[in-house]
Structures are given as structure tokens and as C-alpha cells.
Motif scaffolding. Structure first.
Motif, PDB file in Angstrom:
ATOM      1  N   UNK A  41       0.832  -1.212   0.000  1.00  0.00           N
ATOM      2  CA  UNK A  41       0.000   0.000   0.000  1.00  0.00           C
ATOM      3  C   UNK A  41       0.865   1.260   0.000  1.00  0.00           C
ATOM      4  N   UNK A  43       4.019   1.440  -0.980  1.00  0.00           N
ATOM      5  CA  UNK A  43       4.760   1.478  -2.248  1.00  0.00           C
ATOM      6  C   UNK A  43       3.883   2.034  -3.373  1.00  0.00           C
ATOM      7  N   UNK A  44       2.602   1.687  -3.364  1.00  0.00           N
ATOM      8  CA  UNK A  44       1.669   2.181  -4.399  1.00  0.00           C
ATOM      9  C   UNK A  44       1.650   3.705  -4.408  1.00  0.00           C
ATOM     10  N   UNK A  47       4.970   5.241  -5.509  1.00  0.00           N
ATOM     11  CA  UNK A  47       5.137   5.249  -6.969  1.00  0.00           C
ATOM     12  C   UNK A  47       4.304   6.362  -7.613  1.00  0.00           C
TER      13      UNK A  47
END
Lengths: 262, 270
Positions: A41, A43-44, A47
Motif C-alpha cells: 500500500x 509502495x503504491x 510510486x
């Protein structure tokens, strides 16, 4: 009456821990699973923020606080509610509600809280730690009054989430199977995983009024960053009261339609 | 396993899934509608606040089409029935011993079922694809018959890759009392690194380079971009080789895990 329910709940928690620790490897796997979920979550959004400095008007630091808050709500759901509510359709369709209805405690309390997912409790602690870290690293001003208001409004958000979740399951009293409505809940609950301000105006209004998913995470975090206004306080109080009144009515209506197996 | 038996098993599975046609289509339409709202809101907010017309080589329209296609193509890659966890379930409930007397290899039988589970998803994809390719195709590579065929081959390969990816993971069930957490962990990793949450074009360059050699891009990102006409034929060939190599490697890993696990397996009744 509240003390009796509290004592019962503490016993149920103790039994749940004893049961969960019989399967130690599974206990460890569940902790690892949730840690990975949290990492994915974060990392999403990490990004996404490579390509923008703001999303829904919030910076990455604010979004990390939002995400950590959502993960805490999810951890509470997984620890306290999910293992109970996921089997509720089967409990009703097999007539296993009968022995629960004759007990001297609220049937809704019992079906909602009888199992405490002990393996998820560690993740609840981790999620709380993640939120504490997110708040600690937040560069803005977070005074104790705002943190207290955040905690109170988040508590209200958790109750609203519980009401919405149970409301999607109550139709099992009329339907053959609750799987479709349970699946539908998991689809629409995703709208709580994003800040409400990213949605179009009409959808935002819907998510903070008639279908108050927007109050579960977004409102507490807005209170944290912008403070608790009279308007927000009244909004949260109205949502809490309205949700509980609706749940009481809907649950009783469902019970009247329940065909006992006994 | 004979080809005829393979086709029969796949056909039975597809027919079983389509028994509840209403549920199948209503579930897909509802999920797609909910997802469309989420995807549109999040990405239009990002594009608006970034002040950009393209992000990671995608316009807003192209990213939305990509993500909705991933959702539908995902039903082809994962299958539309109960997908992950079936191997472990067979170990735990003892039904693995049934396959000892079947005239076929366990994994071939299961793969035949998975091919059957792929077929309803292909029907949905066929209905959505023309519009999606028209909206999502770039000017550099037009979506035509060649890219469509390449995309379908990539999807079949992705289905096989997704199937065998869980072989070693669920084989842990021979030793552990519960593996559903491992299955979910694998699913999270696969969804993020496979382009299920966003196109891999939005990842940093070093991550894209590293992922090229992993099995993940060939699950969602590569097949969907092929179907949308965004990938040249040359890249398709090299991707197929890498994906096929991973199917072979994971099949070997599965064989090793199951061979050792099967030696300690006991089951009551059949």
C-alpha cells in the motif's frame, strides 16, 4: 449491562488467543502477510508521487498519514470483525443463530465480536506503530488537541464502518446466500481507501452523507490536518447517531424475517 | 493425460462456471463499474494536480483503459472460479489421494480445469476488447490482427504462469498447518509487480529493468499492453521466451517441493 458485555468480550479474547497460538506457523505467516500488505500500500502511493507532488490536495507526507490511518482501520476490522462477519451468512442460513438468540446478551454483539483474531492483533499493534511513525515524521503542526480530536473522530469512523459492513450482511435474512452482498461490500469499501477529495463533487457528497464511507478515514485525517470545526463535529456526531439508529432498525427488521431452524 | 480428456475436463469446468450466468455477468459488471469509478477519480486527480498530459508514457485515457483491461484480463489470467488455494485445499482435506487413482497427472488435471476457468473470462474480454483497443491503442503501434493474436498468446502464457506460480507456494501445505497467508502474500506481490495496480511504465527505470527478468510483467502488464497495441512484435517474442522459461523453472520447483512433500503425506479415506 455494558459491564457484562465487556466481561464476556474479555473472555472471548482470551479463548481466541489460546486457539490462535495452537497454530504457531500460521500465526507467523499472518503477521508476515499483513506486513507485506502494508508495504504494498505504501509502495503504491510512493510510486504515484514520483509523478506528482499533490494528490487530492495532499502531499506525500499527508498521504502516508492517510494510508497508515486506513491500514489501522483495516487492522481493527481484521482483528475484531472480519472473522465473525465473514461467517454470518452461513450462521443464518444453517439456523445457527438460534442458540445465539436465546443467550442473555445482544445477538448482534455476539455475532459481531465473539471471535477475536489473535494473529491479527499483532498486526493491529504494527498498524498502530506505522501510524505513530507517520505522525512523527509529518512535518506539519500536530498539537495534542488535534491528535485527540483525530482519535475521537477515527473512533466514530470505525463505528460507521462497522455499521456499513453489517448492513451489507443483514440482507442474508431475506436472500438465499449472503455471498453476493458480502462481495459487493468489499468492492465498494475500496472507496474508503482513497481520500474523499479525489472524487467528483456529486460522489463526494454521497460518500459523506447517504453512504458515509468518506467519514471512515478521510474525515479523521482532515480533522488532524485542518482542525475540528463545529461543522465537522456536528457532521461526525450526526453520522454516528444516524448509523446506530439505522443499524438497530435494520437488524430488528432482519431478525423478524429470520426463519429459525429449531 | 490424453488431449481428449484435457478438453473434456476444461469444458466441464467452463460449463460449471457458466451455470450461474446471472451471477457471473452481474458480478463482473458491478466490479467493473466500481473499479471504473475508483480508477477514473484517482488518475484524473493525479493528472490534474501534476499538470501533465502524459504520465509514464500514458495519457489519462490510456491509463484508465489499461487498468480496466487488467481487471478483465485478470479473470483470464487468474481464472474465474476458485483459483488460488486449490492445491493446498486438496492437501488439507485429503482429496489429493483421489488423484492417485485417476488416469492422469494431478497438475495436468488441475491445469485442464484452469484452462476451463479461463474460457468465460475470454468471452468477457472479447466483448470489451474492440472498444478498449480503439481507445487505448497508441499512434506508434496500431492494434490490429497481429497484436491481437500476440496478446491472446501472451494471455494463455500468463494463465499458465499464474497457475504454476502457486505450485511451490501451496506445496508448503505439506509441512505447515495453514498457507492461505502465503497465498495472499504471493497475490499482493504479483498484483503490484505484475502491473495489476498501475502500468509498469510508471515504475523507476531500474525497477523496470530488474522486473524484465522476473515472471511478474508477463502476468498482466505485457499481455494487456499487447492487446492494446502498445508493444512491438519484437518485444513480444522476447517476452514470450522469458515467460516460458519461468513456466519451466517454476514447474521444476513445484515438482521438487511436491515430490518431497508427497513422501510425508498421509490421508484418511478416499
Amino acid at each position: 449491562m455494558i459491564a457484562r458485555h465487556l466481561r464476556l468480550y474479555l473472555h472471548l479474547v482470551r479463548f481466541s488467543f489460546a486457539r490462535a497460538l495452537e497454530l504457531r506457523l500460521d500465526f507467523v505467516f499472518r503477521i508476515l502477510m499483513d506486513c507485506l500488505y502494508y508495504a504494498v500500500q505504501l509502495a503504491f502511493f510512493g510510486l504515484l508521487y514520483r509523478h506528482t507532488s499533490l494528490l487530492g490536495g495532499w502531499t506525500l507526507d499527508q498521504m502516508i498519514v492517510f494510508t497508515a490511518t486506513f491500514l489501522l482501520v483495516d487492522a481493527v476490522n481484521m482483528t475484531v470483525l472480519f472473522s465473525n462477519l465473514s461467517i454470518f451468512p452461513a450462521v443464518v442460513s444453517k439456523g445457527e443463530l438460534d442458540p445465539i438468540l436465546v443467550r442473555p446478551v445482544s445477538a448482534l454483539f455476539f455475532v459481531s465480536f465473539r471471535d477475536f483474531a489473535a494473529s491479527s492483533f499483532v498486526n493491529l499493534v504494527l498498524a498502530g506503530g506505522l501510524l505513530a511513525w507517520a505522525l512523527h515524521r509529518y512535518p506539519g503542526d500536530l498539537d495534542p488537541a488535534r491528535l485527540l480530536a483525530f482519535a475521537v473522530v477515527l473512533g466514530i469512523g470505525l463505528v460507521v464502518f462497522y455499521v456499513i459492513e453489517v448492513s451489507f450482511l443483514i440482507p442474508v435474512f431475506w436472500l438465499d446466500s449472503g455471498n453476493a452482498s458480502w462481495e459487493l461490500f468489499h468492492q465498494v469499501a475500496k472507496y474508503a481507501e482513497r481520500p474523499v477529495q479525489i472524487y467528483p463533487q456529486w460522489l463526494r457528497r454521497f460518500l459523506v452523507t447517504a453512504f458515509p464511507l468518506g467519514l471512515v478515514v478521510s474525515l479523521p485525517v482532515q480533522v488532524l490536518f485542518e482542525g475540528l470545526s463545529i461543522e465537522r463535529a456536528l457532521h461526525a456526531a450526526a453520522a454516528l447517531a444516524g448509523s446506530l439508529v439505522f443499524l438497530r432498525w435494520f437488524w430488528r427488521k432482519g431478525l423478524r424475517a429470520y426463519g429459525s431452524a429449531s | 493425460m490424453t488431449f481428449r480428456l484435457f478438453v473434456t475436463v476444461a469444458g466441464l469446468r467452463a460449463r460449471w462456471l457458466l451455470t450461474h450466468r446471472g451471477d457471473f455477468w452481474i458480478g463482473t459488471v458491478v466490479a467493473l463499474t466500481v473499479q471504473a469509478g475508483l480508477v477514473y477519480s484517482l488518475w484524473s486527480s493525479l493528472f490534474r494536480e501534476a499538470g501533465a498530459t502524459t504520465v509514464g508514457g500514458y495519457t489519462l485515457r490510456e491509463i484508465i483503459v489499461y487498468l480496466l483491461m487488467v481487471m478483465v484480463a485478470g479473470r483470464v489470467v487468474r481464472g474465474t472460479g476458485r483459483t488460488e488455494g486449490t492445491f493446498a485445499a486438496d492437501i488439507y482435506d485429503g482429496s489429493l489421494v483421489h488423484y492417485a487413482v485417476y488416469p492422469t497427472h494431478y497438475f495436468l488435471f488441475k491445469y485442464a480445469e484452469r484452462v476451463g476457468e479461463m474460457l468465460p473470462g475470454l468471452v468477457q474480454l472479447a466483448l470489451l476488447l474492440p472498444g478498449a483497443a480503439a481507445l487505448g491503442g497508441t499512434d506508434t503501434v496500431a492494434a490490429g490482427g497481429g497484436t491481437l493474436l500476440g496478446g491472446l498468446v501472451a494471455l494463455v502464457l500468463a494463465n499458465a504462469l499464474y497457475f504454476i506460480l502457486f505450485g511451490p507456494v501451496e506445496g508448503v501445505a505439506f509441512w505447515a498447518e495453514g498457507v492461505w497467508s502465503l497465498v495472499f502474500m504471493s497475490r499482493y506481490v504479483v498484483t503490484l509487480l505484475g502491473g495489476g495496480m498501475m502500468p509498469l511504465g510508471l515504475f523507476p527505470a531500474w525497477a523496470r529493468e530488474a522486473l524484465y527478468w522476473s515472471p511478474f510483467p508477463y502476468l498482466f502488464d505485457r499481455p494487456v499492453n499487447l492487446l492494446l497495441g502498445r508493444v512491438p512484435v519484437g518485444e513480444w517474442w522476447s517476452g514470450c521466451v522469458v515467460g516460458a522459461a519461468w513456466v519451466a523453472a517454476l514447474s521444476l520447483a513445484t515438482h521438487l517441493v511436491w515430490h518431497h512433500g508427497g513422501r510425508r503425506y498421509t490421508s484418511a479415506g478416499a
